[in-house]
Design a protein around this motif. Structure first.
Motif, PDB file in Angstrom:
ATOM      1  N   LYS A 174      -0.365   1.465  -4.769  1.00 37.72           N
ATOM      2  CA  LYS A 174      -1.246   1.396  -3.606  1.00 37.72           C
ATOM      3  C   LYS A 174      -1.316   2.735  -2.842  1.00 37.72           C
ATOM      4  O   LYS A 174      -2.392   3.155  -2.417  1.00 37.72           O
ATOM      5  CB  LYS A 174      -0.676   0.287  -2.722  1.00 37.72           C
ATOM      6  CG  LYS A 174      -1.417   0.001  -1.495  1.00 37.72           C
ATOM      7  CD  LYS A 174      -0.794  -1.204  -0.798  1.00 37.72           C
ATOM      8  CE  LYS A 174      -1.343  -1.277   0.598  1.00 37.72           C
ATOM      9  NZ  LYS A 174      -0.398  -1.599   1.631  1.00 37.72           N
ATOM     10  N   ASP A 175      -0.155   3.411  -2.713  1.00 36.88           N
ATOM     11  CA  ASP A 175      -0.129   4.652  -1.922  1.00 36.88           C
ATOM     12  C   ASP A 175      -1.033   5.717  -2.532  1.00 36.88           C
ATOM     13  O   ASP A 175      -1.779   6.389  -1.825  1.00 36.88           O
ATOM     14  CB  ASP A 175       1.302   5.217  -1.849  1.00 36.88           C
ATOM     15  CG  ASP A 175       2.215   4.300  -1.062  1.00 36.88           C
ATOM     16  OD1 ASP A 175       1.691   3.322  -0.486  1.00 36.88           O
ATOM     17  OD2 ASP A 175       3.427   4.556  -1.049  1.00 36.88           O
ATOM     18  N   VAL A 176      -0.925   5.868  -3.856  1.00 36.74           N
ATOM     19  CA  VAL A 176      -1.755   6.877  -4.522  1.00 36.74           C
ATOM     20  C   VAL A 176      -3.231   6.479  -4.400  1.00 36.74           C
ATOM     21  O   VAL A 176      -4.099   7.318  -4.127  1.00 36.74           O
ATOM     22  CB  VAL A 176      -1.336   7.038  -6.007  1.00 36.74           C
ATOM     23  CG1 VAL A 176      -2.234   8.044  -6.718  1.00 36.74           C
ATOM     24  CG2 VAL A 176       0.118   7.479  -6.106  1.00 36.74           C
ATOM     25  N   GLY A 177      -3.502   5.185  -4.537  1.00 42.82           N
ATOM     26  CA  GLY A 177      -4.874   4.696  -4.386  1.00 42.82           C
ATOM     27  C   GLY A 177      -5.424   4.992  -3.000  1.00 42.82           C
ATOM     28  O   GLY A 177      -6.548   5.475  -2.841  1.00 42.82           O
ATOM     29  N   GLU A 178      -4.592   4.720  -1.988  1.00 45.51           N
ATOM     30  CA  GLU A 178      -5.038   4.962  -0.603  1.00 45.51           C
ATOM     31  C   GLU A 178      -5.297   6.440  -0.362  1.00 45.51           C
ATOM     32  O   GLU A 178      -6.299   6.820   0.256  1.00 45.51           O
ATOM     33  CB  GLU A 178      -3.954   4.476   0.367  1.00 45.51           C
ATOM     34  CG  GLU A 178      -4.119   3.024   0.711  1.00 45.51           C
ATOM     35  CD  GLU A 178      -2.956   2.483   1.551  1.00 45.51           C
ATOM     36  OE1 GLU A 178      -3.035   1.325   1.936  1.00 45.51           O
ATOM     37  OE2 GLU A 178      -1.973   3.226   1.776  1.00 45.51           O
ATOM     38  N   ALA A 179      -4.391   7.277  -0.872  1.00 47.45           N
ATOM     39  CA  ALA A 179      -4.544   8.723  -0.641  1.00 47.45           C
ATOM     40  C   ALA A 179      -5.838   9.234  -1.288  1.00 47.45           C
ATOM     41  O   ALA A 179      -6.568  10.031  -0.694  1.00 47.45           O
ATOM     42  CB  ALA A 179      -3.333   9.466  -1.198  1.00 47.45           C
ATOM     43  N   LEU A 180      -6.137   8.738  -2.488  1.00 51.71           N
ATOM     44  CA  LEU A 180      -7.386   9.156  -3.157  1.00 51.71           C
ATOM     45  C   LEU A 180      -8.606   8.696  -2.365  1.00 51.71           C
ATOM     46  O   LEU A 180      -9.578   9.425  -2.184  1.00 51.71           O
ATOM     47  CB  LEU A 180      -7.471   8.516  -4.535  1.00 51.71           C
ATOM     48  CG  LEU A 180      -7.050   9.294  -5.770  1.00 51.71           C
ATOM     49  CD1 LEU A 180      -7.422   8.510  -7.009  1.00 51.71           C
ATOM     50  CD2 LEU A 180      -7.714  10.660  -5.817  1.00 51.71           C
ATOM     51  N   THR A 181      -8.533   7.442  -1.912  1.00 50.69           N
ATOM     52  CA  THR A 181      -9.643   6.854  -1.179  1.00 50.69           C
ATOM     53  C   THR A 181      -9.944   7.644   0.094  1.00 50.69           C
ATOM     54  O   THR A 181     -11.102   7.833   0.463  1.00 50.69           O
ATOM     55  CB  THR A 181      -9.263   5.406  -0.789  1.00 50.69           C
ATOM     56  OG1 THR A 181      -8.884   4.719  -1.967  1.00 50.69           O
ATOM     57  CG2 THR A 181     -10.394   4.687  -0.142  1.00 50.69           C
ATOM     58  N   ILE A 205     -10.984  -3.021   1.741  1.00 47.04           N
ATOM     59  CA  ILE A 205     -10.254  -1.916   2.376  1.00 47.04           C
ATOM     60  C   ILE A 205     -10.800  -0.574   1.866  1.00 47.04           C
ATOM     61  O   ILE A 205     -11.088   0.337   2.651  1.00 47.04           O
ATOM     62  CB  ILE A 205      -8.738  -2.018   2.040  1.00 47.04           C
ATOM     63  CG1 ILE A 205      -8.158  -3.321   2.574  1.00 47.04           C
ATOM     64  CG2 ILE A 205      -7.977  -0.818   2.573  1.00 47.04           C
ATOM     65  CD1 ILE A 205      -6.768  -3.646   2.040  1.00 47.04           C
ATOM     66  N   VAL A 206     -10.957  -0.480   0.543  1.00 46.39           N
ATOM     67  CA  VAL A 206     -11.421   0.776  -0.053  1.00 46.39           C
ATOM     68  C   VAL A 206     -12.838   1.104   0.436  1.00 46.39           C
ATOM     69  O   VAL A 206     -13.132   2.236   0.824  1.00 46.39           O
ATOM     70  CB  VAL A 206     -11.381   0.675  -1.605  1.00 46.39           C
ATOM     71  CG1 VAL A 206     -12.112   1.837  -2.264  1.00 46.39           C
ATOM     72  CG2 VAL A 206      -9.940   0.617  -2.093  1.00 46.39           C
ATOM     73  N   GLY A 207     -13.705   0.094   0.442  1.00 46.86           N
ATOM     74  CA  GLY A 207     -15.089   0.315   0.871  1.00 46.86           C
ATOM     75  C   GLY A 207     -15.146   0.859   2.292  1.00 46.86           C
ATOM     76  O   GLY A 207     -15.836   1.846   2.563  1.00 46.86           O
ATOM     77  N   LYS A 208     -14.395   0.233   3.193  1.00 44.12           N
ATOM     78  CA  LYS A 208     -14.413   0.669   4.601  1.00 44.12           C
ATOM     79  C   LYS A 208     -13.861   2.083   4.722  1.00 44.12           C
ATOM     80  O   LYS A 208     -14.382   2.912   5.476  1.00 44.12           O
ATOM     81  CB  LYS A 208     -13.545  -0.262   5.449  1.00 44.12           C
ATOM     82  CG  LYS A 208     -14.250  -1.537   5.835  1.00 44.12           C
ATOM     83  CD  LYS A 208     -13.381  -2.321   6.816  1.00 44.12           C
ATOM     84  CE  LYS A 208     -13.940  -3.716   7.015  1.00 44.12           C
ATOM     85  NZ  LYS A 208     -12.927  -4.671   7.454  1.00 44.12           N
ATOM     86  N   SER A 209     -12.779   2.340   3.988  1.00 51.50           N
ATOM     87  CA  SER A 209     -12.109   3.625   4.111  1.00 51.50           C
ATOM     88  C   SER A 209     -13.026   4.759   3.633  1.00 51.50           C
ATOM     89  O   SER A 209     -13.151   5.793   4.305  1.00 51.50           O
ATOM     90  CB  SER A 209     -10.811   3.556   3.311  1.00 51.50           C
ATOM     91  OG  SER A 209     -10.322   4.814   3.054  1.00 51.50           O
ATOM     92  N   VAL A 210     -13.678   4.573   2.498  1.00 53.04           N
ATOM     93  CA  VAL A 210     -14.554   5.645   1.985  1.00 53.04           C
ATOM     94  C   VAL A 210     -15.778   5.785   2.889  1.00 53.04           C
ATOM     95  O   VAL A 210     -16.199   6.892   3.230  1.00 53.04           O
ATOM     96  CB  VAL A 210     -14.987   5.354   0.528  1.00 53.04           C
ATOM     97  CG1 VAL A 210     -15.889   6.460   0.005  1.00 53.04           C
ATOM     98  CG2 VAL A 210     -13.771   5.213  -0.382  1.00 53.04           C
ATOM     99  N   GLN A 211     -16.299   4.649   3.330  1.00 56.07           N
ATOM    100  CA  GLN A 211     -17.479   4.682   4.197  1.00 56.07           C
ATOM    101  C   GLN A 211     -17.168   5.377   5.520  1.00 56.07           C
ATOM    102  O   GLN A 211     -17.993   6.104   6.070  1.00 56.07           O
ATOM    103  CB  GLN A 211     -17.976   3.247   4.423  1.00 56.07           C
ATOM    104  CG  GLN A 211     -19.133   3.109   5.381  1.00 56.07           C
ATOM    105  CD  GLN A 211     -20.373   3.869   4.919  1.00 56.07           C
ATOM    106  OE1 GLN A 211     -20.598   4.032   3.741  1.00 56.07           O
ATOM    107  NE2 GLN A 211     -21.161   4.351   5.876  1.00 56.07           N
TER     108      GLN A 211
END
Ligand code: NAD
Length: 540
Positions: free
Chosen positions: A240-247, A266-272
């Motif tokens: 999850k951490d690596v995923g979050e950092a990339l996002t 979560i990913v959609g909101k973060s990138v947006q």
């Protein structure tokens, strides 16, 4: 075991030492947390993989940006030639890589090999795209003007070739993928991304690191041979951490995410929130509808494959079955016969005779157990599968007794399908099929659409009027709307993806490539006047 070493050594993955570097950015490295790769059929630990530390991720992102700056200036057809070589290298290892998918993910051999074939197919498609990713020339309302849609900054080039604008590369693509397609989903993204001139960095599922290492070895071998920086196709394993950092990284221009609705949200909101580009391929809750005029000899096996294939762990698996009352008893009796077939017994996914592989992980087992508990609590009628034993096989021979095998289950909930029933509206990523009977096609279509997800759907009928309703504006609202074809699986030629909470993303074929490039509308004035559009006069 010798079974596992044979698969791994055929792909040049060393079995000693057992800790493998899980980061590639031109060089192999890895000093982050250990990820354990476990065979879901036997519980055997296959390897420990050293994931990306935060510093390694940062470094890999820098290498990826540099690789992009190099790669974007390579002419697209030349990029296509490199993709063609990747295709050849993958095809040469199709069986070996397919076997690794079976060993690590747990799907049966023919599906593991099929998944590699999908990567091969999308490479073919991307080679063609590398010569056809064109923009458009648009008629301008102003004399002596031309509008080019696609090109943005190579004006001199355009003036020399005014009829041939090309869309530009987008930058760095981050691919976050799910456990159930540990090879193909990356393939769909990488092939198109390379044709577009991007560099790609991949964060696979933490439970399928070996598949990602094997694929990256094959791809990087081709890149090296062509003197292309390896970070054009980089790898950062991790959780999850690596995923979050990339996002969250502004160095990633677009994130292509495949996974659950919860993480996708979560990913959609973060990138947006940083105005990055995002492509979401999330959960499916796919229905098959069977009309009284359907050819049951086609429909029954298709529903069987859709619900039991990959042990119910495809995003397109058939999860809901709506049967017309007139054929429901006949249909269910035939379906039960298939479920009871001796061929559908748990087996080693590597054995070509096996039809039923294990669930992928303990977490997947929990999903199945919870689904069964929820059905029992709701007093649903369990037609097949999880009975007193809770859906487990008690008598499997070693080493399969340590595998995550469960009995494919069919249940008829008491609650009517509809938007308020959690039993019907939640994706359960396990081989559980929910059944209900209907009287009118309109009612079945309403049930089909009464879920948040909108990935795949399938109607079985021989009546062209039903087909018209199903594919029209009042029909299925899913991204995949099939007729006399099951919900599960797809070819690479059509854009793949779903609507609503499946995320609206499209990958693979069709027009999906248009998301992987940067579009610009360029109006060029070839005349000696400079008129404003819409006849606006701004003369002092
Ligand atoms: P998941 O959502 O648990 O994980 C997907 C990926 O996200 C993994 O790489 C994971 O490490 C990463 N991740 C987890 N938390 C994160 C966070 N906070 N930020 C960034 N990344 C994070 O999904 P899964 O269990 O691996 O896969 C099953 C799901 O995937 C199912 O819902 C299935 O329907 C879906 N799926 C969809 C498609 C499609 O094309 N629509 C295809 C395959 C699978």
């Amino acid at each position: 075991s010798s079974r596992a070493s044979a698969v791994l050594s055929a792909l040049d993955i060393p079995t000693t030492p057992t800790e493998l570097p899980g980061v590639y950015d031109g060089e192999w490295k890895g000093s982050g947390d250990l990820l354990q790769s476990v065979c879901p059929a036997t519980g055997e630990v296959l390897a420990d993989v050293k994931s990306a530390s935060p510093a390694e991720l940062h470094g890999a992102l820098e290498r990826t940006r540099e690789a992009y700056i190099y790669f974007r200036s390579i002419p697209a057809p030349r990029r296509g030639d490199i993709i063609r070589q990747i295709r050849e290298a993958l095809a040469a290892k199709r069986d070996e890589l397919g076997a690794l998918v079976s060993l690590e993910m747990g799907k049966i051999r023919t599906e593991g090999v099929g998944e590699v074939q999908e990567f091969v197919d999308i490479c073919d498609y991307a080679v063609g795209l590398s010569r056809t990713m064109n923009g458009r020339v648009i008629n301008s309302e102003r004399p002596g003007h031309t509008i080019l849609e696609g090109e943005s900054d190579r004006f001199r080039f355009i003036l020399a070739h005014p009829c041939c604008p090309v869309p530009n590369p987008l930058g760095v693509l981050g691919v976050l993928s799910a456990f159930n397609f540990p090879v193909a989903v990356y393939g769909w993204n990488l092939a198109i991304s390379m044709a577009a001139g991007n560099a790609t960095i991949w964060k696979p599922s933490p439970t399928t690191p070996l598949c990602s290492i094997a694929v990256t070895k094959i791809v990087s071998g081709v890149l090296e041979k062509n003197n292309v920086p390896g970070a054009v196709a980089g790898l950062v394993t991790g959780g999850k951490d690596v995923g979050e950092a990339l996002t969250q990284s502004r160095d990633v221009d677009m994130v292509s995410f495949t996974g659950s609705e919860n993480v996708g949200r979560i990913v959609g909101k973060s990138v947006q929130s940083r105005f990055g580009k995002v492509l979401l391929e999330l959960g499916g809750n796919n229905a098959a509808i069977v009309m009284p005029d359907a050819d049951l000899s086609l429909a029954v096996p298709a529903v069987f494959f859709g619900s039991v294939g990959t042990a119910g762990q495809r995003c397109t698996s058939t999860r809901r079955l709506y049967l017309h009352r007139a054929i429901a008893p006949e249909f269910l009796s035939r379906l039960r016969t298939l479920y009871a077939s001796p061929a559908l017994r748990p087996g080693d996914p590597l054995d070509p005779r096996t039809l039923l592989g294990p669930l992928h992980s303990r977490a997947a087992l929990d999903i199945f157990d919870n689904a069964i508990a929820e059905l029992k609590a709701a007093d649903a009628h369990i037609l097949v599968g999880a009975g007193q034993d809770g859906g487990r096989y008690e008598d499997l021979p070693a080493p399969l007794d340590r595998g995550h095998f469960v009995r494919p289950t069919i249940a008829a909930p008491r609650s009517k399908p509809g938007p308020t029933s959690a039993l019907w509206t939640t994706e359960r990523f396990a081989p559980v099929l929910y059944v209900a009977e209907f009287d009118e096609l309109e009612e079945a279509i309403e049930w089909n659409n009464a879920v948040p997800q909108g990935l795949s759907s399938s109607l079985w009928t021989r009546d062209v009027r039903h087909v018209g309703k199903w594919i029209g504006p009042a029909g299925s609202d899913a991204g995949i709307v099939n007729v006399n074809v099951g919900t599960s699986g797809a070819e690479i030629g059509a854009a793949f993806g779903g609507n609503k909470s499946t995320g609206w993303g499209r990958e693979s074929g069709g027009d999906a490539w248009k998301q992987y490039v940067r579009w610009s509308a360029c109006t060029i004035n070839f005349s000696d006047e400079a008129p404003l559009a819409q006849g606006v006069n701004f003369t002092p």
